[in-house]
Enzyme design. Structure first.
Site, mmCIF file in Angstrom:
data_model
loop_
_atom_site.group_PDB
_atom_site.id
_atom_site.type_symbol
_atom_site.label_atom_id
_atom_site.label_comp_id
_atom_site.label_asym_id
_atom_site.label_seq_id
_atom_site.Cartn_x
_atom_site.Cartn_y
_atom_site.Cartn_z
ATOM 1 N N ASN A 67 29.432 34.434 53.921
ATOM 2 C CA ASN A 67 31.002 34.581 53.796
ATOM 3 C C ASN A 67 31.617 33.328 54.684
ATOM 4 O OD1 ASN A 67 33.577 35.220 53.947
ATOM 5 N ND2 ASN A 67 33.567 37.102 55.250
ATOM 6 N N TRP A 68 31.780 32.428 53.564
ATOM 7 C CA TRP A 68 32.431 31.230 54.536
ATOM 8 C C TRP A 68 33.603 31.483 55.122
ATOM 9 C CZ3 TRP A 68 30.667 26.942 50.540
ATOM 10 C CH2 TRP A 68 29.213 26.936 50.671
ATOM 11 N N LYS A 69 34.455 32.450 54.740
ATOM 12 C CA LYS A 69 35.690 32.583 55.340
ATOM 13 C C LYS A 69 36.622 31.326 55.080
ATOM 14 C CE LYS A 69 33.719 35.720 58.493
ATOM 15 N NZ LYS A 69 33.631 36.353 59.807
ATOM 16 N N HIS A 76 36.876 43.049 53.703
ATOM 17 C CA HIS A 76 36.405 42.493 54.848
ATOM 18 C C HIS A 76 37.416 42.878 55.978
ATOM 19 C CE1 HIS A 76 35.344 39.604 57.863
ATOM 20 N NE2 HIS A 76 34.198 39.773 57.518
ATOM 21 N N GLU A 87 38.461 41.356 58.392
ATOM 22 C CA GLU A 87 39.460 40.643 58.562
ATOM 23 C C GLU A 87 40.717 40.675 57.561
ATOM 24 O OE1 GLU A 87 37.236 36.878 58.666
ATOM 25 O OE2 GLU A 87 36.267 37.780 60.432
ATOM 26 N N GLU A 131 29.958 46.676 58.611
ATOM 27 C CA GLU A 131 30.329 45.570 59.343
ATOM 28 C C GLU A 131 30.843 46.221 60.495
ATOM 29 O OE1 GLU A 131 29.898 41.385 57.777
ATOM 30 O OE2 GLU A 131 31.872 42.014 57.025
ATOM 31 N N GLY A 173 31.359 37.752 64.565
ATOM 32 C CA GLY A 173 31.806 36.578 65.118
ATOM 33 C C GLY A 173 31.760 36.643 66.646
ATOM 34 N N SER A 210 27.193 39.048 63.404
ATOM 35 C CA SER A 210 26.368 38.056 64.074
ATOM 36 C C SER A 210 25.065 38.023 63.934
ATOM 37 C CB SER A 210 26.582 38.405 65.687
ATOM 38 O OG SER A 210 27.955 38.311 65.971
ATOM 39 N N GLY A 219 28.290 35.576 58.486
ATOM 40 C CA GLY A 219 29.564 34.665 58.667
ATOM 41 C C GLY A 219 29.024 33.422 59.235
ATOM 42 N N GLY A 220 29.284 33.302 60.485
ATOM 43 C CA GLY A 220 28.939 32.076 61.280
ATOM 44 C C GLY A 220 27.757 31.212 60.874
HETATM 45 P P1 PGA Z 1 29.432 36.779 61.741
HETATM 46 O O1 PGA Z 1 30.631 37.309 60.599
HETATM 47 O O2 PGA Z 1 28.096 36.593 61.170
HETATM 48 O O3 PGA Z 1 30.095 35.492 62.271
HETATM 49 O O4 PGA Z 1 29.578 37.832 62.721
HETATM 50 C C1 PGA Z 1 30.056 38.257 59.719
HETATM 51 C C2 PGA Z 1 31.220 38.696 58.494
HETATM 52 O O5 PGA Z 1 32.331 38.753 59.070
HETATM 53 O O6 PGA Z 1 31.044 38.910 57.483
#
Ligand code: PGA
Length: 252
Positions: free
Chosen positions: A9-11, A97, A99, A169, A175, A215, A236-237
């Site tokens: 997930n590149w956000k 998600h 966010e 999640e 993150g 993470s 994510g990251g």
């Molecule tokens: P992260 O994000 O790997 O940076 O913790 C995961 C996500 O939000 O899907």
């Protein structure tokens, strides 16, 4: 047999050039792998979906969207519909998600309508949910997760579940560098699969892929993915860097 999945997930990261470059790197990396029953997915931002689909063409990389609107079309300035996604050749969309829930006010009822709209457009849904830190501290995490599932996606009939992937999640692990332990992930994933089984029967529960997100990195992926109810990860990251992401793909 349910699929194993690693989804990036590149956000709101990667401009056009960076997106093309990253998809290109991943395409060449996966071409050397035998991806037996394993799906490798990337979710670029809306504006880079078309170019990413083109860059991934003919490869094992699947391009999916990070979100969509629940209406098919109309006066919803700035929004993107499911039919627009399918018109680009997309087959899946991430919904719910944390966010989206936290910063854009997406609640269970709205997400239920997005789930319906996605499936109506023949899009597979990668449905995200997870508890916040206070919920876990107060030992309310199973209730929260159960409620998110019941109110957001358990209205579907059993047949629809062949187009559903779940992504647990925990918000406190996204993150933050803090990961749920492999045992915490397994405990929650077993709870989730059991809820699906109680609602839809063992066959549906056995077939649904349940991803862990929060993470995940190459260093911890092998242990997390070794758990029987963890079928992959939403990353994510670490998905923003080809070698980290491929380290996680290799772990699965
Ligand atoms: P992260 O994000 O790997 O940076 O913790 C995961 C996500 O939000 O899907």
């Amino acid at each position: 047999m349910r699929s194993k999945i690693v989804a990036g997930n590149w956000k709101m990261n990667n401009d056009l050039a960076a997106s093309k470059a990253l998809v290109g790197e991943l395409v060449s990396e996966v071409s050397g792998l035998s991806l037996d029953n394993t799906r490798v997915i990337v979710a670029p931002t809306f504006v880079n979906l078309e170019s990413s689909v083109a860059a991934a063409e003919g490869s094992a990389i699947e391009v999916v969207a990070q979100n969509m609107h629940q209406a098919d079309s109309g006066a919803y300035t700035g929004e993107i519909s499911g039919s627009m996604l399918t018109s680009l050749g997309l087959k899946s969309v991430i919904l719910g998600h944390s966010e989206r829930r936290a910063y854009f006010g997406e609640d269970d009822a709205l997400l239920a309508s997005k789930v319906d709209a996605a499936l109506k457009n023949n899009l597979e849904v990668i449905f995200c949910f997870g508890e916040e830190l206070e919920d876990r501290k107060s030992e309310n995490h199973f209730n929260i997760v159960g409620g998110q599932l019941k109110n957001g996606i358990f209205h579907l009939d059993a047949a629809a579940w062949k187009n559903v992937v779940l992504a647990y999640e925990p918000v406190w692990a996204i993150g933050t560098g803090e990961t749920a332990s492999a045992d915490q992930a397994q405990e929650m994933h077993a709870f989730i699969r059991n809820l699906v089984s109680e609602t839809y029967g063992a066959e549906v529960a056995d077939e649904v892929s349940i991803l862990y997100g929060g993470s995940v990195k190459p260093e911890n992926a092998t242990e997390i993915f070794s758990k029987p109810d963890v079928d992959g990860g939403l990353i994510g990251g670490a998905a923003l860097n080809a070698s980290d992401f491929m380290g996680i793909v290799t772990a699965i």
